[in-house]
Design an enzyme around this catalytic site. Structure first.
Site, mmCIF file in Angstrom:
data_model
loop_
_atom_site.group_PDB
_atom_site.id
_atom_site.type_symbol
_atom_site.label_atom_id
_atom_site.label_comp_id
_atom_site.label_asym_id
_atom_site.label_seq_id
_atom_site.Cartn_x
_atom_site.Cartn_y
_atom_site.Cartn_z
ATOM 1 C CD GLU A 215 -12.172 5.954 4.222
ATOM 2 O OE1 GLU A 215 -11.524 5.030 5.038
ATOM 3 O OE2 GLU A 215 -11.416 6.386 3.039
ATOM 4 C CE LYS B 64 -2.942 4.444 7.043
ATOM 5 N NZ LYS B 64 -4.334 4.393 7.019
ATOM 6 N NE ARG C 186 -2.562 1.101 3.633
ATOM 7 C CZ ARG C 186 -3.104 0.583 4.552
ATOM 8 N NH1 ARG C 186 -4.574 0.180 4.391
ATOM 9 N NH2 ARG C 186 -2.799 0.652 5.840
HETATM 10 C C1 LIG Z 1 -5.573 3.698 7.729
HETATM 11 C C2 LIG Z 1 -7.034 3.857 7.365
HETATM 12 C C3 LIG Z 1 -8.026 2.868 7.401
HETATM 13 C C4 LIG Z 1 -7.774 1.798 8.023
HETATM 14 O O1 LIG Z 1 -6.651 1.113 7.224
HETATM 15 P P1 LIG Z 1 -6.228 -0.415 7.966
HETATM 16 O O2 LIG Z 1 -5.184 -1.100 7.150
HETATM 17 O O3 LIG Z 1 -7.138 -1.274 8.341
HETATM 18 O O4 LIG Z 1 -5.581 0.137 9.377
HETATM 19 C C5 LIG Z 1 -9.243 3.433 6.767
HETATM 20 N N1 LIG Z 1 -9.447 4.743 6.170
HETATM 21 C C6 LIG Z 1 -8.499 5.646 6.242
HETATM 22 C C7 LIG Z 1 -8.741 6.833 5.723
HETATM 23 C C8 LIG Z 1 -7.248 5.109 6.804
HETATM 24 O O5 LIG Z 1 -6.257 6.268 6.736
#
Ligand SMILES: *Cc1c(COP(=O)(O)O)cnc(C)c1O
Length: 337
Positions: free
Chosen positions: A218, A182, A80
């Site tokens: 989300e 991210k 990722r």
């Molecule tokens: C990090 C994150 C998640 C969750 O991801 P995981 O891999 O399950 O920790 C979900 N939404 C956003 C916006 C994030 O930054």
């Protein structure tokens, strides 16, 4: 090492002694090294400070009941991060380099992993453009750092739930933006909407799609799920939603271990009001039950307003796999020796 009060850990920065740092210069990454956790020198003209060219990851190390050290699907975090590097024009890291660096640092910091049941060691890799640039261009130098911090169990008072508000006046990420990675800027943009809902005593924002304001995207920094009549639904990934590793794990476990029907689809926000159970997922919280969902001042209680039974069972199953206490036929449990 300072004495840590294992019984009173929250989700706060409490840096472990050592950090890992590597540099990318003249077209290649160096081997990196483990150093004391400290401040870092940076140019005022570094691209990350001026134009936000930066990414982060979030993962955890767990202490199992029998004292082993474990991680959960860490290679997926490496993948990722590299997807994000492509989107932000940053140089990728070899997956093995990423994994070996995390592991080496983890061994150095292992006395910061809380005892089983007291919390986890949160792992935060960051990668950013540290080279100088005046115009909007990718940097020519990059820095990769990993730091760690012990964190407490997410549910201090047991498996309690949260109250959320759907907002149609702020968006997290547009279609074809950077919501799917991210990128640090996504989180700067979420601070204000979060402050607005917190002022109204909600725990977090539920974002809708930026194009039509109709579908759930989300929750701040966690993925959204709803259960209705044995179907478990989550918004489908389309570039604006972060592809959570917990999200993927819950979809798999729900289907393979609970015979629920998984659906990645567009979810209209009105559907949520009559769901049987609603929860959100992420590395920090694993699964967090959502008790009420408000929209334009009207509060909708989900089910009987208590954490749902299926949510609880999914939580226990996933947590069990992470701690090596339940069978893992998915290859997710990752022991660090
Ligand atoms: C990090 C994150 C998640 C969750 O991801 P995981 O891999 O399950 O920790 C979900 N939404 C956003 C916006 C994030 O930054």
């Amino acid at each position: 090492m300072n004495k840590i009060d294992w019984d009173n850990l929250g989700f706060e920065i409490n840096p472990a002694d050592k950090m890992f740092i590597a540099h990318y210069r003249e077209g290649r990454w160096d081997d990196g090294k483990i150093v004391d956790y400290s401040t870092i020198p940076i140019y005022p003209s570094a691209v990350v400070i001026n134009y936000g060219q930066g990414l982060f990851e979030g993962m955890k190390a767990y202490r199992t009941e029998d004292g082993r050290i474990a991680m959960f699907r860490p290679r997926d975090n490496a993948k990722r991060l590299n997807n994000g590097c492509r989107r932000l024009c940053m140089p990728e890291l070899a997956e093995d380099f990423f994994l070996e660096s995390v592991k080496a640092l983890l061994i150095e910091n292992k006395e910061f992993i809380p005892p089983c049941g007291k919390g986890d060691l949160y792992i935060r890799p960051i990668l950013f453009g540290s080279g100088q640039m005046l115009g909007v261009n990718p940097a020519d130098e990059y820095t990769f750092i990993i730091f760690m911090s012990p964190v407490g169990p997410y549910f201090k008072s047991g498996f309690s739930g949260i109250n959320l508000e759907i907002r149609d006046d702020y968006h997290r990420a547009p279609q074809f933006g950077t919501g799917g990675v991210k990128a640090i800027g996504n989180y700067a943009a979420s601070l204000y909407p979060r402050r607005v809902v917190k002022e109204n005593e909600y725990d977090e924002v539920i974002y809708l799609d930026a194009k039509t304001c109709t579908y759930i995207e989300e929750v701040g920094s966690a993925n959204f799920f709803m259960l209705k009549n044995g179907v478990i639904s989550t918004p489908m990934l389309g570039g604006s939603i972060l592809p959570g590793i917990t999200r993927d794990s819950v979809l798999t476990v729900a289907q393979k271990r609970f015979d629920l029907i998984p659906q990645e689809r567009d979810i209209r926000y009105v559907e949520v009001f009559s769901a049987d159970e609603v929860f959100c997922t992420g590395t920090a919280a694993v699964l967090t039950p959502i008790l009420t969902v408000s929209y334009r001042g009207k509060r909708h209680t989900i089910g009987d307003g208590k954490p749902g039974g299926v949510t609880r069972r999914l939580y226990d199953e996933l947590k069990g796999i992470q701690l090596g206490a339940r069978p893992d036929d998915f290859g997710w449990f990752y022991e660090v020796k």
